[in-house]
Design a protein around this motif. Structure first.
Motif, PDB file in Angstrom:
ATOM      1  N   ARG A  50       7.554  -8.604  -7.230  1.00 43.63           N
ATOM      2  CA  ARG A  50       6.165  -8.777  -7.679  1.00 43.63           C
ATOM      3  C   ARG A  50       5.198  -8.039  -6.761  1.00 43.63           C
ATOM      4  NH1 ARG A  50       2.095 -11.946  -6.196  1.00 43.63           N
ATOM      5  NH2 ARG A  50       3.392 -13.054  -4.694  1.00 43.63           N
ATOM      6  N   LEU A  51       5.401  -8.163  -5.458  1.00 39.31           N
ATOM      7  CA  LEU A  51       4.522  -7.498  -4.502  1.00 39.31           C
ATOM      8  C   LEU A  51       4.754  -5.991  -4.487  1.00 39.31           C
ATOM      9  CD1 LEU A  51       4.801 -10.115  -1.616  1.00 39.31           C
ATOM     10  CD2 LEU A  51       2.778  -9.677  -3.009  1.00 39.31           C
ATOM     11  N   ARG A  52       6.011  -5.590  -4.646  1.00 40.19           N
ATOM     12  CA  ARG A  52       6.336  -4.157  -4.661  1.00 40.19           C
ATOM     13  C   ARG A  52       5.703  -3.445  -5.852  1.00 40.19           C
ATOM     14  NH1 ARG A  52      12.493  -4.438  -4.967  1.00 40.19           N
ATOM     15  NH2 ARG A  52      12.045  -2.550  -6.143  1.00 40.19           N
ATOM     16  N   ALA A  53       5.562  -4.188  -6.952  1.00 42.81           N
ATOM     17  CA  ALA A  53       5.046  -3.576  -8.185  1.00 42.81           C
ATOM     18  C   ALA A  53       3.631  -3.036  -8.019  1.00 42.81           C
ATOM     19  CB  ALA A  53       5.087  -4.599  -9.316  1.00 42.81           C
ATOM     20  N   SER A  54       2.899  -3.551  -7.037  1.00 43.30           N
ATOM     21  CA  SER A  54       1.510  -3.123  -6.835  1.00 43.30           C
ATOM     22  C   SER A  54       1.402  -1.874  -5.955  1.00 43.30           C
ATOM     23  CB  SER A  54       0.707  -4.257  -6.183  1.00 43.30           C
ATOM     24  OG  SER A  54       1.173  -4.489  -4.859  1.00 43.30           O
ATOM     25  N   TYR A  55       2.521  -1.466  -5.337  1.00 38.80           N
ATOM     26  CA  TYR A  55       2.450  -0.354  -4.382  1.00 38.80           C
ATOM     27  C   TYR A  55       2.297   0.978  -5.124  1.00 38.80           C
ATOM     28  CZ  TYR A  55       3.203   2.232  -0.098  1.00 38.80           C
ATOM     29  OH  TYR A  55       3.034   3.052   0.985  1.00 38.80           O
ATOM     30  N   LEU A  56       1.251   1.731  -4.779  1.00 32.02           N
ATOM     31  CA  LEU A  56       0.930   2.986  -5.470  1.00 32.02           C
ATOM     32  C   LEU A  56       1.619   4.149  -4.761  1.00 32.02           C
ATOM     33  CD1 LEU A  56      -2.875   2.246  -5.972  1.00 32.02           C
ATOM     34  CD2 LEU A  56      -1.008   1.871  -7.612  1.00 32.02           C
ATOM     35  N   VAL A  57       2.821   4.473  -5.215  1.00 32.74           N
ATOM     36  CA  VAL A  57       3.697   5.413  -4.510  1.00 32.74           C
ATOM     37  C   VAL A  57       3.061   6.795  -4.318  1.00 32.74           C
ATOM     38  CG1 VAL A  57       5.907   6.637  -4.623  1.00 32.74           C
ATOM     39  CG2 VAL A  57       5.785   4.221  -5.253  1.00 32.74           C
ATOM     40  N   ILE A  58       2.616   7.405  -5.385  1.00 32.09           N
ATOM     41  CA  ILE A  58       2.095   8.777  -5.311  1.00 32.09           C
ATOM     42  C   ILE A  58       0.821   8.827  -4.469  1.00 32.09           C
ATOM     43  CG2 ILE A  58       1.337  10.784  -6.616  1.00 32.09           C
ATOM     44  CD1 ILE A  58       4.260  10.007  -7.105  1.00 32.09           C
ATOM     45  N   LYS A  59      -0.092   7.909  -4.725  1.00 31.32           N
ATOM     46  CA  LYS A  59      -1.363   7.861  -3.984  1.00 31.32           C
ATOM     47  C   LYS A  59      -1.101   7.719  -2.487  1.00 31.32           C
ATOM     48  CE  LYS A  59      -5.780   5.320  -3.876  1.00 31.32           C
ATOM     49  NZ  LYS A  59      -5.790   4.828  -2.506  1.00 31.32           N
ATOM     50  N   LYS A  60      -0.233   6.785  -2.125  1.00 31.58           N
ATOM     51  CA  LYS A  60       0.049   6.556  -0.710  1.00 31.58           C
ATOM     52  C   LYS A  60       0.807   7.724  -0.098  1.00 31.58           C
ATOM     53  CE  LYS A  60      -2.179   2.826  -0.346  1.00 31.58           C
ATOM     54  NZ  LYS A  60      -3.455   2.869   0.405  1.00 31.58           N
ATOM     55  N   GLY A  61       1.633   8.402  -0.895  1.00 29.94           N
ATOM     56  CA  GLY A  61       2.323   9.598  -0.406  1.00 29.94           C
ATOM     57  C   GLY A  61       1.341  10.660   0.058  1.00 29.94           C
ATOM     58  N   TYR A  62       0.283  10.856  -0.717  1.00 25.34           N
ATOM     59  CA  TYR A  62      -0.747  11.835  -0.354  1.00 25.34           C
ATOM     60  C   TYR A  62      -1.543  11.380   0.872  1.00 25.34           C
ATOM     61  CZ  TYR A  62      -0.046  14.997  -4.277  1.00 25.34           C
ATOM     62  OH  TYR A  62       0.487  15.923  -5.137  1.00 25.34           O
ATOM     63  N   GLU A  63      -1.784  10.084   0.984  1.00 29.78           N
ATOM     64  CA  GLU A  63      -2.538   9.571   2.131  1.00 29.78           C
ATOM     65  C   GLU A  63      -1.711   9.666   3.419  1.00 29.78           C
ATOM     66  OE1 GLU A  63      -4.070   5.704   1.141  1.00 29.78           O
ATOM     67  OE2 GLU A  63      -5.391   6.510  -0.426  1.00 29.78           O
ATOM     68  N   ILE A  64      -0.412   9.458   3.316  1.00 25.43           N
ATOM     69  CA  ILE A  64       0.474   9.637   4.474  1.00 25.43           C
ATOM     70  C   ILE A  64       0.441  11.099   4.921  1.00 25.43           C
ATOM     71  CG2 ILE A  64       2.917   9.683   5.145  1.00 25.43           C
ATOM     72  CD1 ILE A  64       3.209   7.166   3.234  1.00 25.43           C
ATOM     73  N   ALA A  65       0.480  12.006   3.953  1.00 22.91           N
ATOM     74  CA  ALA A  65       0.399  13.439   4.270  1.00 22.91           C
ATOM     75  C   ALA A  65      -0.941  13.774   4.927  1.00 22.91           C
ATOM     76  CB  ALA A  65       0.591  14.271   3.003  1.00 22.91           C
TER      77      ALA A  65
END
Length: 574
Positions: A506-521
């Motif tokens: 349930r908590l994992r479902a909210s994680y925005l993979v692509i958006k956070k990937g760009y922010e990590i970069a």
């Protein structure tokens, strides 16, 4: 009409208050006369529960209302979040918590350079003598964090960030997983070593429909459910956007089917081998040479984890985090606490460990190093002395050493070991740098340092003290959405609220993979950008010019050391 509404609201309020009063009375009776777990509630029924409520909120809200105590100031934390968002990162008036304590100061040049006069080449070469040396494009490494400790979605975001901005990513002791290969774009040749699930007309139709009425991430989840119905490890398959095929590595495929060169769509991955040998063990838990060679088809170099700053004991993963997917990756039993052995199985003696290093170098043709913690200068000198003897004899020695400080972090570690074992970052770095130079090994063994490094000035200080590269965990975690709620371990009653360090679906479902990937970069790019600015002010074109002479040290009582070697000599008493 209005009268009816008011009458309804009045009746509803009366009913609500009556029920609330009855509930409070019932809770009062339960606390005072029935429960016998909390003596506080016996004396202070109902109202005593506020203690537990505020205690619950303490950690998540601590960072918003309390002074920053782990880092020098809150400004460093703010810098990370702003860097990830890629917004202007300038400070007004002064820092929020002035640096009144002891600290290193960077020396500037009388002849500064402009930023465009500083080289864009920040590359570091590991294992120059290996058949396949690793040329890291950045001195900033995402420190080891395992798939399992992190959610699958977070691992995918880090893989995207690493591929976008060219920083090396240490996969952590949980082994190489499908999520580290998230950016892979399989060709027909790649399909020789992959398990492929072909799309169906039904799945394609449902995908398009869900994408139109909801979003693409939800559409992919529904699509995978249709194609992988009944497979308990469904989440180990990756969706390929171009072909709509699902894939994962077929570890049973022959070694000759695996890529001879690392696919260029993957980030630079560092494989970490722990005492549990996860990902490279056979059914009996012993080291599997063939599996290791298959894993190294995707990784640039190997780090053998001998010790970690926050936990000298073996790695710990709560049973709540050992999902079917994690069990599949690691070759362990699902749902059970996973505690790695304290001692690495091939490190009974220094000679034994060094021979194993040589074995891995021979199998992979790539650099191999050690992750250690330093708590005794004499002990580390004895180890380096043995390595120097082996070099003279033409025997195998490590290509690099990762030194984790005693103040480093960990999602799961015994409190009695946190910051109680191991020297702090700068002291440990000075000791290893000095010792390697003493035995003429500095050119053979690269140093990676980790522990409380967040911002470009932290990196510049570490490189000036002798590090060739730095490992960052907390900064990357924050750039990936971590709010420092300190609920990472999975052993408590609460899980990571942002879905970054939990296996809770349930908590994992909210994680925005692509958006956070760009922010990590973005975070990585802004560290490099800030490092370029620091080099320009110091009058240097490249990071290899940084050394001890670039630093001044100010002690807490106001003493100034323009020669930091004298400071360390007075301090360490070696």
């Amino acid at each position: 009409m209005i009268e009816r509404v008011w009458t309804f609201l009045g009746n509803f309020t009366e009913l609500f208050l009556s029920l609330a009063f009855l509930a409070i009375v019932a809770l009062f009776i339960y606390d005072r006369f029935i429960q016998r777990e909390h003596q506080l509630l016996i004396n202070y029924p109902v109202i005593g529960r506020f203690r537990y409520f505020f205690e619950l909120l303490r950690e998540p809200l601590r960072q918003y209302f309390a002074e920053e105590t782990f880092y020098e100031s809150r400004d460093k934390i703010d810098w990370v979040y702003k860097a990830a968002k890629d917004v202007p990162n300038y400070q007004s008036f002064s820092v929020s918590q002035p640096f009144s304590g002891s600290r290193f100061i960077l020396k500037h040049s009388a002849n500064v350079k402009n930023d465009d006069e500083v080289s864009d080449d920040f590359s570091i070469v590991f294992g120059e003598k290996r058949e396949k040396p690793f040329v890291a494009k950045s001195p900033i490494i995402r420190s080891a964090m395992s798939d399992g400790a992190l959610s699958p979605e977070a691992v995918r975001a880090f893989s995207i960030g690493a591929e976008l901005s060219n920083f090396p990513l240490n996969v952590g002791e949980g082994s190489l997983t499908s999520n580290h290969l998230y950016t892979l774009s399989p060709t027909k040749e790649d399909e020789k070593y992959l398990e492929i699930i072909e799309p169906t007309a039904k799945a394609e139709t449902v995908f398009k429909l869900v994408e139109k009425i909801s979003n693409k991430e939800r559409a992919i989840k529904v699509y995978k459910k249709i194609l992988l119905k009944g497979i308990p490890t469904a989440n180990t398959y990756i969706y390929n956007d171009a072909t709509h095929k699902l894939f994962r590595v077929n570890w049973d495929a022959p070694l000759e089917n695996f890529p001879k060169e690392i696919p260029d769509t993957l980030p630079d991955l560092i494989f970490q081998m722990s005492s549990g040998l996860y990902g490279v063990r056979d059914k009996d838990g012993n080291f599997d040479e063939i599996r290791y060679q298959k894993v190294m088809s995707f990784c640039r170099m190997t780090e053998i984890k001998i010790a970690q700053g926050a936990k000298q004991t073996g790695g710990k993963l709560a049973g709540s985090k050992v999902s079917a997917d994690i069990a599949y990756y690691r070759g362990v039993e699902e749902g059970k606490n996973l505690f790695s052995p304290n001692r690495f199985p091939y490190a009974d003696t220094i000679e034994h460990l060094m021979d194993f290093v040589g074995k891995l170098q021979e199998l992979s043709k790539k650099p191999v190093g050690l992750k250690i913690v330093i708590s005794d200068a004499k002990h580390i000198e004895n180890v380096v002395q043995e390595i120097a003897k082996r070099k003279e004899q033409g025997l195998s020695i490590p290509d690099f050493v990762t030194v984790d400080s005693g103040e480093g972090g960990s999602a799961t570690a015994p409190l009695e070991l946190m910051e109680a074992v191991g020297l702090t970052t700068h002291n440990a770095l000075y000791v290893i740098d000095k010792t390697l130079k003493k035995y003429a090994l500095k050119n053979d063994i690269k140093i990676i340092i980790s522990g409380k490094i967040l911002t470009p000035d932290d990196v510049a200080i570490a490189l000036s003290l002798g590090a060739d590269a730095v490992g960052i965990a907390r900064g990357f975690m924050m750039s990936g959405g971590c709010i420092r709620a300190r609920m990472c371990s999975g052993f408590g009653t609460h899980q990571c609220p942002v879905g970054l360090a939990t296996q809770d679906p349930r908590l994992r479902a909210s994680y925005l993979v692509i958006k956070k990937g760009y922010e990590i970069a973005n975070y990585h790019r802004n560290i490099i950008k800030g490092l370029k600015t620091i080099l320009a002010v110091m009058g240097y074109e490249k990071i290899d010019k940084l050394n001890h002479k670039n630093l001044t040290y100010k002690s807490e009582n106001g003493e100034i050391y323009f020669d930091i070697d004298k400071y360390f000599e007075n301090k360490l008493h070696t």
